[in-house]
Design a protein around this motif. Sequence first.
Motif, PDB file in Angstrom:
ATOM      1  N   ILE A 125       0.869  -1.172   0.000  1.00  0.00           N
ATOM      2  CA  ILE A 125       0.000   0.000   0.000  1.00  0.00           C
ATOM      3  C   ILE A 125       0.908   1.225   0.000  1.00  0.00           C
ATOM      4  O   ILE A 125       1.514   1.563   1.015  1.00  0.00           O
ATOM      5  CB  ILE A 125      -0.917   0.037   1.239  1.00  0.00           C
ATOM      6  CG1 ILE A 125      -1.632  -1.285   1.437  1.00  0.00           C
ATOM      7  CG2 ILE A 125      -1.885   1.212   1.135  1.00  0.00           C
ATOM      8  CD1 ILE A 125      -2.562  -1.686   0.328  1.00  0.00           C
ATOM      9  N   LEU A 126       1.005   1.859  -1.140  1.00  0.00           N
ATOM     10  CA  LEU A 126       1.863   3.036  -1.265  1.00  0.00           C
ATOM     11  C   LEU A 126       1.007   4.297  -1.272  1.00  0.00           C
ATOM     12  O   LEU A 126      -0.119   4.293  -1.786  1.00  0.00           O
ATOM     13  CB  LEU A 126       2.690   2.942  -2.545  1.00  0.00           C
ATOM     14  CG  LEU A 126       3.601   1.714  -2.648  1.00  0.00           C
ATOM     15  CD1 LEU A 126       4.265   1.655  -4.012  1.00  0.00           C
ATOM     16  CD2 LEU A 126       4.642   1.722  -1.538  1.00  0.00           C
ATOM     17  N   PRO A 127       1.526   5.394  -0.718  1.00  0.00           N
ATOM     18  CA  PRO A 127       0.766   6.651  -0.668  1.00  0.00           C
ATOM     19  C   PRO A 127       0.323   7.100  -2.060  1.00  0.00           C
ATOM     20  O   PRO A 127       1.091   7.047  -3.018  1.00  0.00           O
ATOM     21  CB  PRO A 127       1.768   7.644  -0.062  1.00  0.00           C
ATOM     22  CG  PRO A 127       2.752   6.795   0.680  1.00  0.00           C
ATOM     23  CD  PRO A 127       2.835   5.506  -0.092  1.00  0.00           C
ATOM     24  N   GLY A 128      -0.937   7.509  -2.158  1.00  0.00           N
ATOM     25  CA  GLY A 128      -1.472   8.048  -3.396  1.00  0.00           C
ATOM     26  C   GLY A 128      -1.954   7.008  -4.393  1.00  0.00           C
ATOM     27  O   GLY A 128      -2.437   7.358  -5.463  1.00  0.00           O
ATOM     28  N   PHE A 166       3.640  -1.327   9.819  1.00  0.00           N
ATOM     29  CA  PHE A 166       4.419  -0.340   9.079  1.00  0.00           C
ATOM     30  C   PHE A 166       3.552   0.263   7.981  1.00  0.00           C
ATOM     31  O   PHE A 166       2.566  -0.351   7.556  1.00  0.00           O
ATOM     32  CB  PHE A 166       5.668  -0.996   8.487  1.00  0.00           C
ATOM     33  CG  PHE A 166       6.555  -1.611   9.530  1.00  0.00           C
ATOM     34  CD1 PHE A 166       7.355  -0.822  10.338  1.00  0.00           C
ATOM     35  CD2 PHE A 166       6.562  -2.987   9.725  1.00  0.00           C
ATOM     36  CE1 PHE A 166       8.151  -1.382  11.317  1.00  0.00           C
ATOM     37  CE2 PHE A 166       7.366  -3.564  10.699  1.00  0.00           C
ATOM     38  CZ  PHE A 166       8.163  -2.755  11.498  1.00  0.00           C
ATOM     39  N   PRO A 167       3.891   1.450   7.466  1.00  0.00           N
ATOM     40  CA  PRO A 167       3.026   2.152   6.511  1.00  0.00           C
ATOM     41  C   PRO A 167       2.625   1.347   5.270  1.00  0.00           C
ATOM     42  O   PRO A 167       1.502   1.477   4.801  1.00  0.00           O
ATOM     43  CB  PRO A 167       3.854   3.377   6.119  1.00  0.00           C
ATOM     44  CG  PRO A 167       4.772   3.594   7.264  1.00  0.00           C
ATOM     45  CD  PRO A 167       5.063   2.229   7.815  1.00  0.00           C
ATOM     46  N   THR A 168       3.506   0.527   4.708  1.00  0.00           N
ATOM     47  CA  THR A 168       3.149  -0.185   3.479  1.00  0.00           C
ATOM     48  C   THR A 168       2.626  -1.595   3.732  1.00  0.00           C
ATOM     49  O   THR A 168       2.375  -2.343   2.802  1.00  0.00           O
ATOM     50  CB  THR A 168       4.361  -0.277   2.528  1.00  0.00           C
ATOM     51  OG1 THR A 168       5.406  -0.989   3.185  1.00  0.00           O
ATOM     52  CG2 THR A 168       4.830   1.088   2.091  1.00  0.00           C
ATOM     53  N   THR A 169       2.458  -1.970   4.993  1.00  0.00           N
ATOM     54  CA  THR A 169       1.957  -3.309   5.293  1.00  0.00           C
ATOM     55  C   THR A 169       0.461  -3.261   5.578  1.00  0.00           C
ATOM     56  O   THR A 169      -0.089  -2.220   5.936  1.00  0.00           O
ATOM     57  CB  THR A 169       2.706  -3.936   6.479  1.00  0.00           C
ATOM     58  OG1 THR A 169       2.495  -3.130   7.637  1.00  0.00           O
ATOM     59  CG2 THR A 169       4.184  -4.058   6.186  1.00  0.00           C
ATOM     60  N   TRP A 170      -0.182  -4.414   5.438  1.00  0.00           N
ATOM     61  CA  TRP A 170      -1.625  -4.462   5.554  1.00  0.00           C
ATOM     62  C   TRP A 170      -2.058  -5.904   5.803  1.00  0.00           C
ATOM     63  O   TRP A 170      -1.268  -6.831   5.724  1.00  0.00           O
ATOM     64  CB  TRP A 170      -2.281  -3.939   4.276  1.00  0.00           C
ATOM     65  CG  TRP A 170      -1.710  -4.596   3.072  1.00  0.00           C
ATOM     66  CD1 TRP A 170      -0.574  -4.236   2.404  1.00  0.00           C
ATOM     67  CD2 TRP A 170      -2.180  -5.774   2.429  1.00  0.00           C
ATOM     68  NE1 TRP A 170      -0.321  -5.112   1.380  1.00  0.00           N
ATOM     69  CE2 TRP A 170      -1.299  -6.071   1.371  1.00  0.00           C
ATOM     70  CE3 TRP A 170      -3.262  -6.615   2.630  1.00  0.00           C
ATOM     71  CZ2 TRP A 170      -1.468  -7.159   0.533  1.00  0.00           C
ATOM     72  CZ3 TRP A 170      -3.439  -7.695   1.790  1.00  0.00           C
ATOM     73  CH2 TRP A 170      -2.546  -7.952   0.754  1.00  0.00           C
ATOM     74  N   ILE A 171      -3.336  -6.077   6.055  1.00  0.00           N
ATOM     75  CA  ILE A 171      -3.900  -7.410   6.257  1.00  0.00           C
ATOM     76  C   ILE A 171      -4.983  -7.623   5.208  1.00  0.00           C
ATOM     77  O   ILE A 171      -5.890  -6.801   5.054  1.00  0.00           O
ATOM     78  CB  ILE A 171      -4.488  -7.550   7.679  1.00  0.00           C
ATOM     79  CG1 ILE A 171      -3.377  -7.363   8.719  1.00  0.00           C
ATOM     80  CG2 ILE A 171      -5.178  -8.903   7.842  1.00  0.00           C
ATOM     81  CD1 ILE A 171      -3.882  -7.220  10.122  1.00  0.00           C
TER      82      ILE A 171
END
Length: 183
Positions: free
Chosen positions: A149-152, A169-174
Motif C-alpha cells: 500500500i503506497l501513498p497516493g 508499518f506504513p506499506t503493510t496491511w492485512i
Amino acid sequence: NIYDIRFRNALTNGNMKEFYKLASLMRRFNETSVDQQMSWAGYFIVRSISHHSDQLWEDMGVSNGRLWLGVESLVERVRFQLGKKFTNEDLTYHLDQAKKYHVVLDLLLMVAYPTETKEDYNTTKQWLVNHANYANNPVKNINLSYASILPGTKLEQHQETYGIEPGKFPTTWINQNLNISAK
C-alpha cells in the motif's frame, strides 16, 4: 569476453521502435563477434499477441536477452484490476516465443493482492502445474513480492472497499479475504 548490459525500464518498455533497432544491432554484433558476445536484461511488458514480431523475439534470443516480465498475477481478473490489460493467451504467447527463440525469462509476481481469494490462489497453483513445461526453459526464476500500500495509489484510496487493515508499518496491511497479512 562477454559484455553484459542492464537496460532500464524506459528502454525495453518505452519506445518499441527504437528497441527493435537496438535488438537487431545487438544480434548483428553477436553474429559477427564469436569471441565477444553481448548479453542484456531488461523489464518487459506482456502485450497482445500481435504486438511483437517473430523477428524481435529472434533478435532478442541471438542477442542473449533476458526479460523480466511484470506479470503481477496469474489470475486474469486480478491482473485487469491492477491495470495489466493482457490475457492468459497473451502470456502463453510470450512464454512460447521466449522458449522458441531462447530468451530467458524471469516472471515478476505479486502475492496477496487485496481482491485475491483462496480460489485465486488455487488457480495460481494450477497455472504453475499446467505450465511446468516452461520451467528452466524459458522461465529461470519466479520472483514473488507482497502487494504494498503506497501513498497516493488506488489501494490506499480504497482501503475500506478492499477490507484492508493497516499493518504495523506504513506499506503493510492485512488481506481480510485470505486471512493473511503482509506485515
